[in-house]
Design an enzyme around this catalytic site. Structure first.
Site, mmCIF file in Angstrom:
data_model
loop_
_atom_site.group_PDB
_atom_site.id
_atom_site.type_symbol
_atom_site.label_atom_id
_atom_site.label_comp_id
_atom_site.label_asym_id
_atom_site.label_seq_id
_atom_site.Cartn_x
_atom_site.Cartn_y
_atom_site.Cartn_z
ATOM 1 N N GLU A 154 1.135 -0.673 -0.257
ATOM 2 C CA GLU A 154 -0.330 -0.263 0.109
ATOM 3 C C GLU A 154 0.734 1.748 -0.069
ATOM 4 O O GLU A 154 0.277 2.192 -0.401
ATOM 5 C CB GLU A 154 -0.772 0.064 0.890
ATOM 6 C CG GLU A 154 -2.719 0.231 1.305
ATOM 7 C CD GLU A 154 -3.006 0.393 2.587
ATOM 8 O OE1 GLU A 154 -4.530 -0.491 2.003
ATOM 9 O OE2 GLU A 154 -3.219 0.955 2.993
ATOM 10 N N HIS A 181 6.603 -27.012 -1.558
ATOM 11 C CA HIS A 181 5.581 -28.071 -1.826
ATOM 12 C C HIS A 181 4.552 -27.796 -2.777
ATOM 13 O O HIS A 181 3.740 -27.810 -3.444
ATOM 14 C CB HIS A 181 5.184 -29.310 -1.561
ATOM 15 C CG HIS A 181 6.345 -29.453 -0.405
ATOM 16 N ND1 HIS A 181 7.013 -31.071 -0.626
ATOM 17 C CD2 HIS A 181 7.074 -29.414 0.907
ATOM 18 C CE1 HIS A 181 8.097 -31.351 0.187
ATOM 19 N NE2 HIS A 181 8.221 -30.503 0.654
ATOM 20 N N LYS A 236 -13.594 1.424 -3.878
ATOM 21 C CA LYS A 236 -14.953 1.826 -3.350
ATOM 22 C C LYS A 236 -16.021 2.706 -3.962
ATOM 23 O O LYS A 236 -17.105 2.085 -3.753
ATOM 24 C CB LYS A 236 -14.447 2.647 -1.819
ATOM 25 C CG LYS A 236 -13.672 1.874 -0.691
ATOM 26 C CD LYS A 236 -13.542 2.267 0.205
ATOM 27 C CE LYS A 236 -11.635 2.253 1.605
ATOM 28 N NZ LYS A 236 -11.687 2.893 1.789
HETATM 29 O O1 PA5 Z 1 -3.811 1.541 6.001
HETATM 30 C C1 PA5 Z 1 -5.026 1.729 5.250
HETATM 31 O O2 PA5 Z 1 -4.970 2.880 5.621
HETATM 32 C C2 PA5 Z 1 -5.883 0.492 5.021
HETATM 33 O O3 PA5 Z 1 -6.201 -0.798 5.289
HETATM 34 C C3 PA5 Z 1 -7.053 1.059 6.820
HETATM 35 O O4 PA5 Z 1 -7.038 0.657 7.600
HETATM 36 C C4 PA5 Z 1 -8.461 0.437 6.865
HETATM 37 O O5 PA5 Z 1 -9.071 0.739 5.310
HETATM 38 C C5 PA5 Z 1 -9.277 0.500 7.398
HETATM 39 O O6 PA5 Z 1 -9.919 1.914 7.386
HETATM 40 P P1 PA5 Z 1 -10.839 2.299 9.032
HETATM 41 O O7 PA5 Z 1 -9.413 2.224 10.086
HETATM 42 O O8 PA5 Z 1 -10.747 3.965 8.240
HETATM 43 O O9 PA5 Z 1 -11.854 1.721 9.149
#
Ligand code: PA5
Length: 431
Positions: free
Chosen positions: A285, A306, A421
């Site tokens: 990310e 394996h 989203k």
């Molecule tokens: O690293 C990130 O920003 C995302 O993985 C969020 O943690 C994830 O989408 C969850 O978001 P939130 O804590 O707002 O529910």
């Protein structure tokens, strides 16, 4: 080789792949990236709260979390943690790396990590007949997956305890003022903890996001934070070969520039599988943007030798491999023997510990993969303790900050996550 906090980083497996002096020549680029992090001039500087977090956590904050955990341990046998991505992976990764909840602590169940009805239904069936507490974690307070799970689980609690009794069984971890979860927590009177504005989800393991569930599970959160704090200091030096986070960032980028575009993190320890998942989110990310980024993947050996072993040994040569290995596991099993007759042919291993055999499997695999043209880097630890794991978490956080800046991306945003989203909400008719 550089060692810090019980973690050794060994890059000798790169000798065949890098020219002499090439690592040292990265020093000015790494120093420039690290300086822009430290002085807050890098892209995404509004999300640098994680950088000094281990030092900023106060005794009072830890004491408050421990008090919540003590109450939870008294009140329940099951503690359901709801969250996804950065609001989930860190706690689960650390908990599994340390062998699960301590004796006498509640089992920790995780929910809100998807929209699969069967998975959620199984969890509801499991907790329906017993007593349970909820910890709802969402920074934005609006993420669909945890919000749906929270509504379903709250409804179960309300059937048993009514609205007031339900509120007493919920802890919410969220933004200080924004989002639906904050509004709901205020209206219903849940206990709350705040996720600081300047700490992004995937860097939030040392905030209440990770610390509350881990404390409930009996993890020594003070040692975890102490390990991170010590690693923060070890990862400050500008001497590249003495700084594990900077060195790791440098070598993976050098390999990327030579066409090794995919990084497989391989471990020989099933308990580290979720830590690999946390690492994948952290790096994927942070770096996968603007058409750039090392693709992070993971394998658990010897199981995956394996299945994926063939590809790693002999497939397309664009893989770099990072081993995450522990010499002493939990359990202490040895192979029985010697056995009269030796019909299974295992007497040559009689009396040897599985840890020892597993370590040899690691060394043999590394040799084989190097011979197959895979550059290999290793993180090696004697054992996993809260201190070591805290250090490892911080090492990877610092490494990804520097690594993303070396790649030329903003490591602290995730604009791509919003695209699915938008499409999903359009199809669901959200207004
Ligand atoms: O690293 C990130 O920003 C995302 O993985 C969020 O943690 C994830 O989408 C969850 O978001 P939130 O804590 O707002 O529910």
């Amino acid at each position: 080789m550089v060692e810090s906090g019980g973690i050794k980083l060994d890059i000798s497996g790169l000798d065949e792949f890098l020219r002499p002096g090439e690592v040292e020549a990265m020093s000015p680029r790494v120093a420039a990236a690290a300086t822009s992090l430290e002085d807050g001039t890098c892209p995404g500087s509004e999300y640098l709260g994680w950088l000094d977090l281990p030092k900023r956590i106060t005794d009072a904050e830890l004491t408050a979390i421990e008090a919540t955990a003590d109450r939870a341990r008294r009140d329940t046998a099951s503690y359901v943690v709801i969250g996804i991505g950065g609001s989930y992976l860190g706690a689960r990764a650390v908990l599994e790396a340390l062998g699960g909840p301590a004796a006498g602590c509640p089992e920790i169940l995780f929910a809100g990590t998807g929209l699969c009805s069967a998975t959620l239904d199984r969890l509801l069936t499991r907790v329906r007949e017993s007593d349970f507490l909820l910890c709802m974690i969402s920074k934005s307070g609006t993420t669909l997956e945890p919000a749906v799970a929270f509504r379903l689980l709250r409804a179960e609690l309300e059937k048993k305890y009514g609205r007031a009794g339900t509120a007493e069984r919920i802890t919410a971890v969220t933004d200080a003022s924004r989002g639906a979860l904050r509004g709901l927590a205020t209206a219903e009177g849940f206990e709350t903890y705040v996720i600081p504005d300047n700490v992004g989800g995937r860097f939030s393991i040392l905030t209440p996001v990770g610390l509350v569930p881990l404390a409930v599970a009996g993890v020594d959160i003070r040692e975890l934070v102490a390990g991170a704090r010590a690693m923060r200091e070890a990862c400050r030096t500008d001497e590249l070969t003495a700084n594990p986070a900077h060195l790791y960032a440098a070598v993976r980028n050098l390999l990327y520039e030579k066409g090794f575009h995919n990084e497989v993190m391989s471990t020989f320890h099933g308990d580290l599988q979720m830590l690999q998942e946390w690492w994948k989110q952290l790096f994927g990310e942070s770096e996968g943007k603007n058409g750039q980024g090392i693709f992070p993947a993971s394998t658990v050996f010897t199981t995956d030798l394996h299945s994926m072993g063939q590809y790693i040994q002999d497939g397309r040569r664009n893989l770099q491999e990072t081993f995450l290995c522990v010499r002493e596991g939990v359990g202490g099993l040895s192979v029985p023997g010697p056995d009269a007759g030796d019909l299974d042919g295992l007497n040559y291993l009689g009396g040897r510990s599985l840890d020892d055999i597993n370590w040899k499997a690691y060394q043999g695999t590394k040799q084989a993969h190097l011979a197959g043209g895979v550059p290999c880097t290793s993180f090696e630890m004697e054992s996993l303790t809260p201190h070591t794991v805290g250090g490892l978490l911080y090492l990877f956080e610092k490494a990804v900050g520097v690594s993303g800046l070396l790649l030329g991306v903003n490591p602290f945003d995730q604009p791509g996550v919003e695209t699915y989203k938008k499409e999903m909400f359009r199809l669901l008719g959200k207004r």
